[in-house]
Scaffold this motif. Structure first.
Motif, short mmCIF file in Angstrom:
data_model
loop_
_atom_site.label_atom_id
_atom_site.label_comp_id
_atom_site.label_asym_id
_atom_site.label_seq_id
_atom_site.Cartn_x
_atom_site.Cartn_y
_atom_site.Cartn_z
N LEU A 43 0.83 -1.17 0.05
CA LEU A 43 -0.05 -0.02 0.25
C LEU A 43 1.01 1.47 -0.06
CD1 LEU A 43 -2.42 -0.71 3.12
CD2 LEU A 43 -2.55 -1.50 0.42
N VAL A 44 1.10 2.07 -0.77
CA VAL A 44 1.73 3.30 -0.76
C VAL A 44 1.14 4.48 -0.99
CG1 VAL A 44 3.14 4.23 -2.62
CG2 VAL A 44 2.95 1.81 -2.82
N ASP A 45 1.24 6.07 -0.29
CA ASP A 45 0.75 6.67 0.08
C ASP A 45 1.64 7.92 0.63
OD1 ASP A 45 -2.45 7.93 -0.28
OD2 ASP A 45 -1.38 8.38 0.98
N GLN A 46 1.15 9.16 -0.03
CA GLN A 46 2.14 10.20 0.60
C GLN A 46 2.21 10.84 1.96
OE1 GLN A 46 1.79 13.56 -1.48
NE2 GLN A 46 3.41 14.64 -1.63
N SER A 47 0.86 10.24 2.77
CA SER A 47 1.10 10.27 4.10
C SER A 47 1.39 9.25 4.79
CB SER A 47 -0.81 10.89 4.06
OG SER A 47 -1.21 10.60 5.48
N GLN A 48 2.70 9.46 6.00
CA GLN A 48 2.34 7.82 6.94
C GLN A 48 1.42 7.80 7.97
OE1 GLN A 48 5.08 5.56 6.62
NE2 GLN A 48 3.53 4.87 7.93
N GLY A 209 -10.69 14.58 4.59
CA GLY A 209 -8.28 13.70 4.69
C GLY A 209 -8.91 12.00 4.30
N ALA A 210 -7.50 12.18 4.13
CA ALA A 210 -6.85 11.15 3.78
C ALA A 210 -6.72 9.84 5.26
CB ALA A 210 -5.45 11.12 3.56
N GLU A 211 -6.83 10.31 6.38
CA GLU A 211 -6.30 9.63 7.34
C GLU A 211 -8.26 9.80 7.99
OE1 GLU A 211 -5.30 12.28 7.42
OE2 GLU A 211 -3.16 11.98 7.87
#
Length: 294
Positions: A43-48, A209-211
């Motif tokens: 899983l790849v994303d800019q936000s850890q 938001g991504a979270e």
């Protein structure tokens, strides 16, 4: 159209999915890879922080934690994507399913000093796909085994509606690159596919938001969910152009819109005449005829 399951969708195959954080199409594709096929899934994303929430959500949903790998990567950075590819091939020795889905949308204008928006959108939406294909595909071909590459495009990259020219141009470039990729892969065991969602309720379209997970109760009636798009993808991996409907726009209307746009060239009409007030009635009549509606 249904299709048989590609040979690379199986346990112990390796999937790499960009833009995979909770609340989007990439997440739903990853969920199917993990839950239905037990694939090793990166899983790849800019936000850890978004990746941590995503991983926890999948584990809570019954996914085997050992099949999940998370990587914090800026897909617009060619070196970061190359490092990702190096790490994945070193760890697993192969990539069977590559999904280049990461994207973003910010407002843009065709003129007036809006270079920053153009740079952002082109670097992520197109650059992320270009960096991904350059880093992964040659080694996937060298595996000499069935594999698949999916790139997420947009109807806006085909019909080019007014409103966000930088986003449209980035997705038009994605379409062009993916078409060339599919052609160049004909002699190999790797296939390429262009996933073109319709109106889809995701964190990208809502600005969420991504979270956090997208609130399904607020989904507009016209929109599909990201899960529906993911299911459509897996049912049509025998096709290149996987153009998805939504609850308002069916395939017949998509066909009419694309034909009308192309006729701007063939009939020497003004650019984007579908949205030109002088051609509004002509377009409405054309669409009604093509879709069988009076």
């Amino acid at each position: 159209m249904s299709t048989s399951i590609p040979a690379y969708l199986k346990a112990d195959s390796v999937a790499v999915i960009t833009g995979a954080a909770l609340g989007g199409i990439g997440y739903e594709i990853a969920s199917i890879c993990l839950k239905r096929f037990s694939m090793k899934t990166v899983l790849v994303d800019q936000s850890q922080s978004a990746l941590e929430v995503t991983s926890n959500a999948l584990i809570a949903d019954g996914v085997d934690e050992s099949n999940i790998v998370t990587r914090n990567v800026d897909v617009s950075d060619a070196k970061e994507v190359q490092d990702l590819a190096n790490d994945v091939f070193q760890q697993y020795g192969k990539v069977d399913f590559l999904v280049l889905n990461a994207g973003k949308s910010v407002p843009s204008k065709s003129y007036g000093g809006d270079l920053e928006s153009w740079t952002k959108l082109m670097s992520v939406n197109f650059g992320g796909v270009l960096n991904g294909t350059q880093a992964f595909v040659e080694r996937m071909v060298a595996q000499d085994s069935p594999a698949g590459v999916v790139v997420t495009g947009s109807k806006q990259g085909i019909t080019n509606p007014p409103g966000n020219p930088a986003y449209n141009a980035s997705k038009a470039a994605v379409k062009s690159l993916t078409e060339s990729l599919a052609h160049d892969l004909i002699p190999t065991k790797v296939s390429a596919h262009l996933l073109v969602p319709g109106y889809t309720y995701t964190k990208l379209t809502t600005g969420g938001g991504a979270e956090r997970e997208v609130d399904a109760s607020k989904k507009p009636q016209a929109a599909w969910s990201a899960a529906q798009v993911a299911e459509e993808l897996f049912s049509r991996l025998n096709e290149f152009y996987i153009i998805c409907p939504d609850n308002d726009v069916k395939w017949e209307l998509d066909q009419a819109r694309m034909r009308y746009n192309l006729d701007d060239i063939l009939l020497k009409r003004p650019a984007l005449s579908r949205w030109n007030p002088e051609y509004a009635e002509a377009y409405n009549q054309f669409a009604a005829k093509e879709t069988g509606k009076k």
